[in-house]
Design a protein around this motif. Structure first.
Motif, PDB file in Angstrom:
ATOM      1  N   UNK A  63     -33.648 -18.923  51.253  1.00  0.00           N
ATOM      2  CA  UNK A  63     -34.422 -19.338  50.066  1.00  0.00           C
ATOM      3  C   UNK A  63     -35.429 -20.424  50.435  1.00  0.00           C
ATOM      4  N   UNK A 151     -39.526 -22.878  45.086  1.00  0.00           N
ATOM      5  CA  UNK A 151     -40.779 -23.264  45.734  1.00  0.00           C
ATOM      6  C   UNK A 151     -41.990 -23.114  44.811  1.00  0.00           C
ATOM      7  N   UNK A 152     -41.823 -22.403  43.719  1.00  0.00           N
ATOM      8  CA  UNK A 152     -42.975 -22.193  42.840  1.00  0.00           C
ATOM      9  C   UNK A 152     -42.615 -22.675  41.442  1.00  0.00           C
ATOM     10  N   UNK A 154     -44.439 -24.948  38.006  1.00  0.00           N
ATOM     11  CA  UNK A 154     -45.483 -25.778  37.390  1.00  0.00           C
ATOM     12  C   UNK A 154     -44.992 -26.323  36.043  1.00  0.00           C
TER      13      UNK A 154
ATOM     14  N   UNK B 351     -42.859 -15.853  32.848  1.00  0.00           N
ATOM     15  CA  UNK B 351     -43.249 -16.442  34.139  1.00  0.00           C
ATOM     16  C   UNK B 351     -42.207 -17.415  34.696  1.00  0.00           C
ATOM     17  N   UNK B 353     -39.264 -18.912  37.311  1.00  0.00           N
ATOM     18  CA  UNK B 353     -38.919 -18.801  38.726  1.00  0.00           C
ATOM     19  C   UNK B 353     -37.418 -18.989  38.863  1.00  0.00           C
ATOM     20  N   UNK B 355     -33.944 -18.975  41.823  1.00  0.00           N
ATOM     21  CA  UNK B 355     -33.521 -18.840  43.216  1.00  0.00           C
ATOM     22  C   UNK B 355     -33.341 -17.348  43.476  1.00  0.00           C
ATOM     23  N   UNK B 356     -33.931 -16.859  44.533  1.00  0.00           N
ATOM     24  CA  UNK B 356     -34.010 -15.411  44.727  1.00  0.00           C
ATOM     25  C   UNK B 356     -32.642 -14.726  44.734  1.00  0.00           C
ATOM     26  N   UNK B 358     -30.341 -15.095  42.887  1.00  0.00           N
ATOM     27  CA  UNK B 358     -29.862 -14.864  41.526  1.00  0.00           C
ATOM     28  C   UNK B 358     -30.520 -13.638  40.888  1.00  0.00           C
ATOM     29  N   UNK B 382     -42.877 -11.893  42.214  1.00  0.00           N
ATOM     30  CA  UNK B 382     -43.357 -12.424  43.497  1.00  0.00           C
ATOM     31  C   UNK B 382     -42.095 -12.719  44.307  1.00  0.00           C
ATOM     32  N   UNK B 385     -41.129 -15.923  46.661  1.00  0.00           N
ATOM     33  CA  UNK B 385     -40.896 -17.261  46.138  1.00  0.00           C
ATOM     34  C   UNK B 385     -40.107 -17.285  44.830  1.00  0.00           C
ATOM     35  N   UNK B 387     -40.664 -16.000  41.890  1.00  0.00           N
ATOM     36  CA  UNK B 387     -41.422 -16.073  40.638  1.00  0.00           C
ATOM     37  C   UNK B 387     -41.401 -14.705  39.947  1.00  0.00           C
ATOM     38  N   UNK B 421     -33.279 -22.130  38.136  1.00  0.00           N
ATOM     39  CA  UNK B 421     -34.720 -21.941  38.237  1.00  0.00           C
ATOM     40  C   UNK B 421     -35.481 -22.804  37.253  1.00  0.00           C
ATOM     41  N   UNK B 422     -36.710 -22.401  36.963  1.00  0.00           N
ATOM     42  CA  UNK B 422     -37.578 -23.207  36.101  1.00  0.00           C
ATOM     43  C   UNK B 422     -38.301 -22.316  35.085  1.00  0.00           C
ATOM     44  N   UNK B 423     -38.881 -22.945  34.076  1.00  0.00           N
ATOM     45  CA  UNK B 423     -39.506 -22.230  32.962  1.00  0.00           C
ATOM     46  C   UNK B 423     -40.783 -21.514  33.355  1.00  0.00           C
ATOM     47  N   UNK B 424     -41.523 -22.114  34.284  1.00  0.00           N
ATOM     48  CA  UNK B 424     -42.805 -21.497  34.627  1.00  0.00           C
ATOM     49  C   UNK B 424     -43.157 -21.731  36.086  1.00  0.00           C
ATOM     50  N   UNK B 425     -43.520 -20.629  36.748  1.00  0.00           N
ATOM     51  CA  UNK B 425     -43.851 -20.698  38.162  1.00  0.00           C
ATOM     52  C   UNK B 425     -45.328 -20.895  38.409  1.00  0.00           C
ATOM     53  N   UNK B 426     -46.169 -20.328  37.506  1.00  0.00           N
ATOM     54  CA  UNK B 426     -47.607 -20.439  37.744  1.00  0.00           C
ATOM     55  C   UNK B 426     -48.462 -20.343  36.486  1.00  0.00           C
TER      56      UNK B 426
END
Lengths: 408, 495
Positions: A63, A151-152, A154, B351, B353, B355-356, B358, B382, B385, B387, B421-426
């Motif tokens: 990862x 890693x990504x 925002x 959008x 992100x 951990x892959x 998962x 993606x 990463x 996403x 993970x997170x709410x938004x990757x990009x």
């Protein structure tokens, strides 16, 4: 009375910082203490030792992510990464010997807080570019976090960026997460001999304009080359422009051969293989040319537009009687100046003001670091923003106050 | 989703404000006609619409500065806007605020190959930068799917990524300098053609700040030399798990591909029906792995990727043998969104992100949610990463379906956070994910972020109502709540 406070839990850190804020008494933040002689000297009565926040809590090689306590010795991080053939791609330098300390010290948090980067900066970025997330206690004694372990991301402001290079003035970091990357399969370096600084940087520029993913580009004068531990460099009797190529084996061979052909007009060429390459770039990375025992010269680090580097450094060295070498394809100048007066401060600042960029005093006695700015003085607008940012994180000014700028 | 209550006093002064703005930006640069305002009522997130008070289209930094100073002095809210392609409502107007459009900042100011950078105005499109340097063999690396339309100023605001960012980084890793105008009209220059910052990294802070901290009027970006060649491998798998394992295997082998994209079965079917890219339809998951570099390197890595794919149970492998074929492999992926648009009246693009590792868990749960909500979902990913872009299919003309789609989307994002993970990757938080910020951040986390907002815009006039679920006054956030006293921890080690 001076106290060394060594918190072991998040609550400890919050408690100490809240206490210091209430007392309005400054704290000096340290990890291993390897960078203590960098920055403006402080007069904090108390030391906040973060070294108890140590150990890797998560490492998932596939990862590309690693989380650890900010106080984790960097040597331990390298050891874990090496087992998986990975690395911190920004190639953090070890300034220990330059600062008269042993090599191999330093912590992961220190590397991030100083936003260090080695020769691969031009391709892979600095610590800031690999810093994914953290938890910290602000100067308000509040626990806060930013970023994450992917890693990504925002989501919200990228506070990792301002923590990187904040020298402990915004928060006491406890857990940090970084992006890690595979180490290259093969490593070689193309050497071009006998160019002066301007010609040398021209050769580096030509290499950097090829599609060959140059991962480091430096030029050293003959006086510096003569002290290298790498025979091909030391015994060349000439200045050396060096271009590092990394990647899969067949690709590295192809790219080196092509570059040698293309750069032949600049002078005789040679090729360093893996072991010698690694040794040479460690010397460049760690400023070993100015780290010989007994060398007490003042050392400056200048980051400038790459094309200005060679001319600026040549002219500057003549004015201040200095010695220099160039990294980052011309964009980074390491300048050693005889220890006298202001260590060339006026000339260095004037040169940088003209070219754009910034200069930082990396090695100097405490008196000089008190007398002249260590970090590049900022324009009034930017200086006001810095001041207000500091107040936003640390309104009482208790975390490493003045380490970067007076009042910040 | 609620926006800050419009100030009727400001709305009543519309005519007077327009007159004042016309003195700063003459001619057609101030728009007040309802018909002419209409195109600005929403951005790429079309579910939300508000007619702005006035649209201003300045042409110089000086005009931007004067507009902002005027608005600051008169307490008028400002929403900056580039091309308006935001998928998170970052440029959603306010009824009592002006839209500050940077569309006339279209000049490429300097191309400097020796310093390997370009200086451009913020209204230049992402692809416009690459177009300007392509003939010389260079390019600008971040390549969001909207690159033909989205502007570099908007890319700064959102810290845009793209399919190549695993290897080449996001916007934040490819920007060297900015000129910004702050809400009070002050012009500040940050960075330049050199690397790193002398003090705090304001460049990094501004990148991805969603237009809440300052208005970008000039950008210096890194230029890279284009690779000599690129080839893509198209790999079909019998399960999402197998595709995920293959991605892990590639990275575990030390290979960072130029791009590594995954599509699930519904996305493959839609894309194939739309562009006939030649995708296999009998697979559950499809990977596109692109390798770039010198030919000898690409050949070598393609061999290795093929080996890894076979070891992970690939049921079909095709390697592109020409530029046309490589473009065709990508055509399906790049057209995935419009392809979904063909099979559903509306779709909602997420959008998150993750951990892959998962991915299987998240996709399984997403299928369950899809059944619960009665809405179809297709996934493009993606993969390198982590996403994920789930596309929720719905019909806005069916009463209640938009709300259901939004609820479904929120559940997906919560799931992303839950698995680490997170709410938004990009795509950014904007208004879309604003009210979900609390699932990822504590109040202290969000307060600290808002204190950063206060540094740049203490009156909260610049793009208010975005990113933060609750707006606190800066005076309140600035207070220090600390009681004097003893340290509570007697066991704290002291020396």
């Amino acid at each position: 009375m001076s106290t060394l406070l060594k918190p072991e839990t998040v609550d400890h850190v919050r408690d100490v910082v809240a206490w210091a804020a209430a007392e309005e008494t400054p704290l000096e933040l340290v990890g291993s203490g390897s960078k203590r002689s960098m920055g403006r000297p402080g007069n904090a009565a108390h030391t906040l030792d973060m070294s108890a926040f140590s150990g890797i809590s998560l490492y998932e090689a596939e990862e590309l992510v690693l989380s650890a306590g900010a106080g984790t010795p960097i040597a331990g991080i390298y050891a874990a990464l090496q087992e998986q053939q990975q690395e911190l791609a920004f190639e953090p330098p070890d300034y220990g010997p330059l600062l008269g300390l042993p090599e191999g010290a330093g912590t992961l948090g220190g590397v991030l807080a100083a936003n260090l980067a080695g020769p691969r900066r031009i391709k892979a970025g600095a610590a800031r570019d690999h810093f994914l997330g953290f938890t910290a206690v602000s100067g308000r004694g509040e626990l806060f976090k930013s970023g994450g372990r992917v890693v990504k991301n925002v989501t919200g402001y990228d506070l990792c960026k301002v923590m990187a290079g904040s020298w402990g003035t915004l928060g006491a970091m406890m857990q940090v997460t970084v992006k890690v990357l595979p180490a290259a399969e093969k490593l070689r370096t193309v050497l071009v001999f006998g160019c002066d600084a301007v010609q040398g940087v021209a050769a580096l520029t030509q290499a950097l304009q090829t599609p060959y993913e140059v991962s480091a580009a430096a030029w050293v004068p003959q006086t510096v080359a003569a002290h290298s531990n790498v025979g091909y460099v030391r015994e060349s009797g000439a200045s050396v422009a060096a271009i590092r190529i990394e990647g899969p084996g067949p690709s590295v061979e192809y790219r080196c051969a092509t570059l040698r052909d293309q750069l032949a007009p600049f002078g005789a060429t040679e090729e360093l293989h893996g072991h010698n390459s690694a040794a040479f770039w460690r010397e460049i990375r760690d400023v070993r040319p100015f780290a010989e025992p007994g060398d007490t010269r003042v050392v400056w680090k200048l980051s400038v537009p790459p094309q200005s580097g060679a001319k600026l450094a040549t002219a500057l060295a003549a004015v201040v009687d200095g010695e220099f070498y160039v990294d980052w394809g011309g964009g980074l100048i390491w300048l050693a100046v005889p220890e006298a007066g202001t260590g060339g401060n006026e000339a260095v600042r004037a040169a940088v003001a003209e070219s754009g960029g910034h200069a930082t005093l990396i090695r100097a006695p405490a008196e000089l670091r008190s007398a002249v700015p260590v970090f590049q003085p900022q324009d009034p607008g930017l200086a006001r923003l810095s001041q207000r940012l500091k107040e936003g994180f640390d309104p009482r000014g208790i975390l490493n106050p003045g380490r970067m700028y007076p009042g910040v | 989703m609620e926006m800050p209550k419009p100030d009727d006093g400001v709305i009543a002064r519309r005519r007077e404000i327009a007159t004042a703005l016309r003195e700063i930006v003459p001619g057609e640069g101030v728009i007040v006609d309802e018909d002419a305002l209409r195109p600005y009522e929403s951005d790429g997130l079309t579910a939300y619409k508000t007619l702005p008070l006035i649209v201003v289209l300045p042409e110089t930094t000086e005009q931007v500065s004067q507009v902002l100073r005027y608005c600051h002095e008169n307490a008028i809210k400002v929403v900056p806007r580039g091309a308006g392609t935001s998928l998170s409502g970052g440029a959603l107007p306010l009824a009592d605020g002006i839209i500050l459009g940077l569309g006339k900042f279209k000049k490429i100011l300097e191309i400097d190959y020796d310093n390997r950078c370009a200086v451009v105005q913020p209204g230049v499109t992402n692809l416009g930068i690459t177009d300007a340097v392509r003939d010389d063999g260079f390019y600008y690396a971040p390549d969001p799917s909207s690159q033909i339309a989205c502007t570099i100023g908007g890319n700064i605001a959102e810290n845009s990524g793209g399919v190549h960012c695993l290897k080449y980084g996001l916007t934040t890793n490819n920007v060297l300098g900015l000129e910004i105008v702050m809400m009070d009209g002050e012009v500040v220059r940050i960075g330049g053609k050199h690397l790193d910052s002398e003090g705090y990294d304001m460049l990094g802070l501004l990148t991805g700040s969603e237009g809440l901290l300052g208005v970008v009027t000039e950008v210096t970006v890194r230029l890279l030399r284009a690779p000599e060649t690129a080839r893509a491998v198209l790999v079909g798998f019998p399960s999402n798990e197998a595709a995920g394992e293959c991605v892990a295997g590639v990275i575990g082998a030390g290979i960072i591909p130029g791009g590594m994209e995954m599509m699930d079965k519904p996305a493959i079917a839609a894309a194939e029906a739309f562009v006939e890219a030649g995708y296999p339809l009998d697979v559950e998951a499809l990977l596109i792995v692109e390798l770039d570099g010198p030919e000898v390197e690409v050949d070598y890595l393609i061999d290795r990727v093929e080996g890894i794919a076979k070891a992970n149970g690939a049921i079909s492998i095709r390697v592109s043998n020409s530029e046309e074929e490589r473009a065709r492999f990508w055509a399906g992926r790049k057209a995935a969104f419009p392809a979904i648009g063909r099979i559903s009246p509306d779709y909602y693009c997420m959008d998150g992100t993750i951990p892959r590792s998962q991915l299987p868990k998240v996709l399984t749960r997403m299928t369950e949610l899809s059944n619960e909500f009665g809405l179809r979902v297709a996934n493009v990913f993606h993969a390198g990463d982590g996403n994920l872009h789930p596309l929720i299919l719905y019909d806005a003309n069916e009463p209640g379906e938009l709300e259901k789609a939004e609820e479904f989307g929120a559940e997906i994002l919560k799931l992303c956070v839950e698995v680490g993970g997170v709410l938004t990757g990009e795509h950014g938080v904007g208004v879309e994910k604003r009210d979900l910020m609390g699932t990822m951040f504590t109040e202290d986390d969000l307060n600290q972020q808002q204190r950063v907002k206060c540094v740049f815009d203490p009156d909260s006039l610049l793009n208010p109502g975005k990113v933060f679920p609750e707006l606190h006054r800066c005076a309140e956030l600035g207070r220090v709540h600390i009681k004097r006293g003893e340290m509570r921890f007697p066991d704290l080690p002291r020396f």
